[in-house]
Design a protein around this motif. Structure first.
Motif, PDB file in Angstrom:
ATOM      1  N   ASN A 106      74.289 154.270  17.263  1.00  0.00           N
ATOM      2  CA  ASN A 106      73.320 153.176  17.362  1.00  0.00           C
ATOM      3  C   ASN A 106      72.634 152.903  16.027  1.00  0.00           C
ATOM      4  O   ASN A 106      72.445 151.747  15.626  1.00  0.00           O
ATOM      5  CB  ASN A 106      72.270 153.515  18.436  1.00  0.00           C
ATOM      6  CG  ASN A 106      71.232 152.421  18.560  1.00  0.00           C
ATOM      7  OD1 ASN A 106      71.554 151.268  18.832  1.00  0.00           O
ATOM      8  ND2 ASN A 106      69.971 152.769  18.339  1.00  0.00           N
ATOM      9  N   ALA A 107      72.262 153.980  15.318  1.00  0.00           N
ATOM     10  CA  ALA A 107      71.510 153.830  14.070  1.00  0.00           C
ATOM     11  C   ALA A 107      72.349 153.132  12.993  1.00  0.00           C
ATOM     12  O   ALA A 107      71.870 152.198  12.337  1.00  0.00           O
ATOM     13  CB  ALA A 107      71.054 155.197  13.568  1.00  0.00           C
ATOM     14  N   TYR A 108      73.573 153.587  12.815  1.00  0.00           N
ATOM     15  CA  TYR A 108      74.397 152.998  11.757  1.00  0.00           C
ATOM     16  C   TYR A 108      74.765 151.542  12.072  1.00  0.00           C
ATOM     17  O   TYR A 108      74.758 150.685  11.194  1.00  0.00           O
ATOM     18  CB  TYR A 108      75.657 153.843  11.513  1.00  0.00           C
ATOM     19  CG  TYR A 108      75.352 155.042  10.637  1.00  0.00           C
ATOM     20  CD1 TYR A 108      75.172 154.887   9.260  1.00  0.00           C
ATOM     21  CD2 TYR A 108      75.206 156.315  11.173  1.00  0.00           C
ATOM     22  CE1 TYR A 108      74.860 155.966   8.445  1.00  0.00           C
ATOM     23  CE2 TYR A 108      74.889 157.411  10.367  1.00  0.00           C
ATOM     24  CZ  TYR A 108      74.718 157.225   9.001  1.00  0.00           C
ATOM     25  OH  TYR A 108      74.400 158.290   8.187  1.00  0.00           O
ATOM     26  N   PHE A 161      66.843 150.502   9.616  1.00  0.00           N
ATOM     27  CA  PHE A 161      66.652 151.009  10.978  1.00  0.00           C
ATOM     28  C   PHE A 161      66.059 152.409  10.868  1.00  0.00           C
ATOM     29  O   PHE A 161      66.475 153.205  10.020  1.00  0.00           O
ATOM     30  CB  PHE A 161      67.989 151.061  11.736  1.00  0.00           C
ATOM     31  CG  PHE A 161      67.849 151.531  13.157  1.00  0.00           C
ATOM     32  CD1 PHE A 161      67.400 150.672  14.151  1.00  0.00           C
ATOM     33  CD2 PHE A 161      68.154 152.844  13.500  1.00  0.00           C
ATOM     34  CE1 PHE A 161      67.258 151.111  15.468  1.00  0.00           C
ATOM     35  CE2 PHE A 161      68.025 153.294  14.803  1.00  0.00           C
ATOM     36  CZ  PHE A 161      67.569 152.422  15.793  1.00  0.00           C
ATOM     37  N   LYS A 162      65.062 152.696  11.723  1.00  0.00           N
ATOM     38  CA  LYS A 162      64.424 154.020  11.726  1.00  0.00           C
ATOM     39  C   LYS A 162      64.534 154.642  13.115  1.00  0.00           C
ATOM     40  O   LYS A 162      64.412 153.951  14.121  1.00  0.00           O
ATOM     41  CB  LYS A 162      62.943 153.904  11.362  1.00  0.00           C
ATOM     42  CG  LYS A 162      62.679 153.397   9.954  1.00  0.00           C
ATOM     43  CD  LYS A 162      61.169 153.279   9.705  1.00  0.00           C
ATOM     44  CE  LYS A 162      60.875 152.748   8.325  1.00  0.00           C
ATOM     45  NZ  LYS A 162      59.433 152.563   8.095  1.00  0.00           N
ATOM     46  N   ASP A 163      64.740 155.955  13.132  1.00  0.00           N
ATOM     47  CA  ASP A 163      64.796 156.682  14.402  1.00  0.00           C
ATOM     48  C   ASP A 163      64.427 158.146  14.159  1.00  0.00           C
ATOM     49  O   ASP A 163      65.053 158.824  13.338  1.00  0.00           O
ATOM     50  CB  ASP A 163      66.207 156.579  15.000  1.00  0.00           C
ATOM     51  CG  ASP A 163      66.263 157.100  16.437  1.00  0.00           C
ATOM     52  OD1 ASP A 163      65.200 157.374  17.027  1.00  0.00           O
ATOM     53  OD2 ASP A 163      67.391 157.211  16.973  1.00  0.00           O
ATOM     54  N   LYS A 164      63.395 158.614  14.850  1.00  0.00           N
ATOM     55  CA  LYS A 164      62.956 160.026  14.802  1.00  0.00           C
ATOM     56  C   LYS A 164      62.807 160.548  13.366  1.00  0.00           C
ATOM     57  O   LYS A 164      63.259 161.648  13.044  1.00  0.00           O
ATOM     58  CB  LYS A 164      63.937 160.910  15.590  1.00  0.00           C
ATOM     59  CG  LYS A 164      63.961 160.586  17.074  1.00  0.00           C
ATOM     60  CD  LYS A 164      64.977 161.420  17.816  1.00  0.00           C
ATOM     61  CE  LYS A 164      65.019 161.034  19.287  1.00  0.00           C
ATOM     62  NZ  LYS A 164      66.129 161.653  20.003  1.00  0.00           N
ATOM     63  N   GLY A 165      62.206 159.750  12.536  1.00  0.00           N
ATOM     64  CA  GLY A 165      61.947 160.172  11.164  1.00  0.00           C
ATOM     65  C   GLY A 165      63.057 159.876  10.178  1.00  0.00           C
ATOM     66  O   GLY A 165      62.845 159.887   8.965  1.00  0.00           O
ATOM     67  N   SER A 166      64.279 159.631  10.675  1.00  0.00           N
ATOM     68  CA  SER A 166      65.386 159.272   9.776  1.00  0.00           C
ATOM     69  C   SER A 166      65.324 157.778   9.446  1.00  0.00           C
ATOM     70  O   SER A 166      65.002 156.960  10.300  1.00  0.00           O
ATOM     71  CB  SER A 166      66.735 159.582  10.420  1.00  0.00           C
ATOM     72  OG  SER A 166      67.056 160.956  10.288  1.00  0.00           O
ATOM     73  N   LYS A 167      65.618 157.494   8.188  1.00  0.00           N
ATOM     74  CA  LYS A 167      65.670 156.096   7.744  1.00  0.00           C
ATOM     75  C   LYS A 167      67.103 155.745   7.391  1.00  0.00           C
ATOM     76  O   LYS A 167      67.764 156.490   6.669  1.00  0.00           O
ATOM     77  CB  LYS A 167      64.799 155.902   6.488  1.00  0.00           C
ATOM     78  CG  LYS A 167      63.402 155.422   6.781  1.00  0.00           C
ATOM     79  CD  LYS A 167      62.702 154.794   5.576  1.00  0.00           C
ATOM     80  CE  LYS A 167      62.870 155.556   4.281  1.00  0.00           C
ATOM     81  NZ  LYS A 167      62.024 154.952   3.195  1.00  0.00           N
ATOM     82  N   THR A 181      65.199 165.630  12.461  1.00  0.00           N
ATOM     83  CA  THR A 181      65.599 165.725  13.872  1.00  0.00           C
ATOM     84  C   THR A 181      67.020 165.212  14.038  1.00  0.00           C
ATOM     85  O   THR A 181      67.333 164.101  13.600  1.00  0.00           O
ATOM     86  CB  THR A 181      64.655 164.887  14.772  1.00  0.00           C
ATOM     87  OG1 THR A 181      63.321 165.329  14.565  1.00  0.00           O
ATOM     88  CG2 THR A 181      65.017 165.027  16.243  1.00  0.00           C
ATOM     89  N   LEU A 182      67.869 166.015  14.660  1.00  0.00           N
ATOM     90  CA  LEU A 182      69.246 165.573  14.912  1.00  0.00           C
ATOM     91  C   LEU A 182      69.241 164.463  15.957  1.00  0.00           C
ATOM     92  O   LEU A 182      68.537 164.549  16.964  1.00  0.00           O
ATOM     93  CB  LEU A 182      70.101 166.753  15.396  1.00  0.00           C
ATOM     94  CG  LEU A 182      70.344 167.870  14.367  1.00  0.00           C
ATOM     95  CD1 LEU A 182      71.041 169.054  15.027  1.00  0.00           C
ATOM     96  CD2 LEU A 182      71.163 167.358  13.188  1.00  0.00           C
ATOM     97  N   LEU A 183      70.036 163.436  15.718  1.00  0.00           N
ATOM     98  CA  LEU A 183      70.047 162.278  16.627  1.00  0.00           C
ATOM     99  C   LEU A 183      71.156 162.358  17.664  1.00  0.00           C
ATOM    100  O   LEU A 183      71.121 161.625  18.649  1.00  0.00           O
ATOM    101  CB  LEU A 183      70.197 160.981  15.819  1.00  0.00           C
ATOM    102  CG  LEU A 183      69.123 160.705  14.765  1.00  0.00           C
ATOM    103  CD1 LEU A 183      69.395 159.380  14.076  1.00  0.00           C
ATOM    104  CD2 LEU A 183      67.733 160.691  15.382  1.00  0.00           C
ATOM    105  N   THR A 194      81.043 158.485  13.667  1.00  0.00           N
ATOM    106  CA  THR A 194      79.668 158.110  14.045  1.00  0.00           C
ATOM    107  C   THR A 194      78.985 157.194  13.033  1.00  0.00           C
ATOM    108  O   THR A 194      77.877 156.727  13.273  1.00  0.00           O
ATOM    109  CB  THR A 194      78.776 159.363  14.202  1.00  0.00           C
ATOM    110  OG1 THR A 194      78.706 160.056  12.946  1.00  0.00           O
ATOM    111  CG2 THR A 194      79.282 160.293  15.285  1.00  0.00           C
ATOM    112  N   ALA A 195      79.638 156.914  11.882  1.00  0.00           N
ATOM    113  CA  ALA A 195      78.954 156.140  10.844  1.00  0.00           C
ATOM    114  C   ALA A 195      79.796 154.949  10.370  1.00  0.00           C
ATOM    115  O   ALA A 195      79.439 153.794  10.590  1.00  0.00           O
ATOM    116  CB  ALA A 195      78.606 157.045   9.669  1.00  0.00           C
ATOM    117  N   GLY A 196      80.925 155.235   9.712  1.00  0.00           N
ATOM    118  CA  GLY A 196      81.762 154.148   9.195  1.00  0.00           C
ATOM    119  C   GLY A 196      82.244 153.201  10.278  1.00  0.00           C
ATOM    120  O   GLY A 196      82.225 151.983  10.108  1.00  0.00           O
TER     121      GLY A 196
END
Length: 204
Positions: A116-118, A18-24, A107-109, A79-81
């Motif tokens: 959403n990303a994780y 998943f990609k968002d605002k430059g973060s992979k 960029t901070l998400l 926010t992750a696990g």
């Protein structure tokens, strides 16, 4: 009420992205049987992805889906696990580890973006996986005289049991895998064989 002795897991490792605002966010899913496997898996990923910033993960273990652990690895708490675990809960899979490797894009998400990303990365890894259904099985060891071998082997064939180990001598021993739903029936029949000793070893 029928005893539910099945659970879902994945047959082999898989990955998602998943990609968002430059973060992979690259998700890696692994079938596991104990939490002792986590350390070496995460270490291998850290070695392979030296420029990644976070290695967040969740695991779910035991066929009754009761054991889980989560790790945010420096991301804001929850926010992750947790969203990775939620992806597993939605798919109703267990005996599984998902590690999401994050490459920071500058960029901070924010909290909603991270949640959403994780979750999205973990969902993608599960979508790419082959999900299989397995049965909960008990392992038993049976010891008996050579004269009883025909009775034991007939029972194994009738009940379609899996033999894990066998040793036929004057005293014979055999290690069997018995599905939970069959347990009472099989043990009842084994008990009727003369001179047999049955010992429970573990559940898988």
């Amino acid at each position: 009420m029928l005893f539910n002795d099945t659970y879902k897991t994945i047959s082999a490792p898989s990955s998602g992205l998943f990609k968002d605002k430059g973060s992979k966010f690259i998700a890696f899913a692994y079938p596991i049987s104990s939490d002792e496997e986590v350390k070496s898996i995460v270490q291998k990923l850290r070695t392979a992805h030296t420029k990644a910033r976070h290695f967040c993960w969740a695991l779910r273990i035991s066929p009754d889906r009761s054991l889980f652990r989560i790790q945010d690895d420096g991301e804001p708490s929850g926010t992750a696990g947790r969203p990775i675990l939620n992806a597993m809960l939605s798919a109703d899979v267990t005996n599984l580890l998902i590690v999401v490797v994050r490459y920071f894009g500058g960029t901070l998400l924010g909290v909603p973006g991270l949640l959403n990303a994780y979750k999205s990365a973990a969902v993608d890894a599960l979508k790419e996986a082959s999900i299989i259904e397995k049965t909960i099985n008990d392992i038993y060891k049976a010891e008996f005289d050579y004269l009883s071998m025909n009775d034991v082997m007939r029972l194994i064939k009738e009940e379609q049991l899996t033999i894990l180990e066998q040793n036929f001598d004057n005293t014979c021993s055999i290690k069997l895998e018995i599905r939970k739903a069959q347990l009472n029936t099989v043990l009842g029949k084994l008990d009727k064989i003369d001179g047999i000793k049955i010992k429970y070893l573990c559940t898988i």
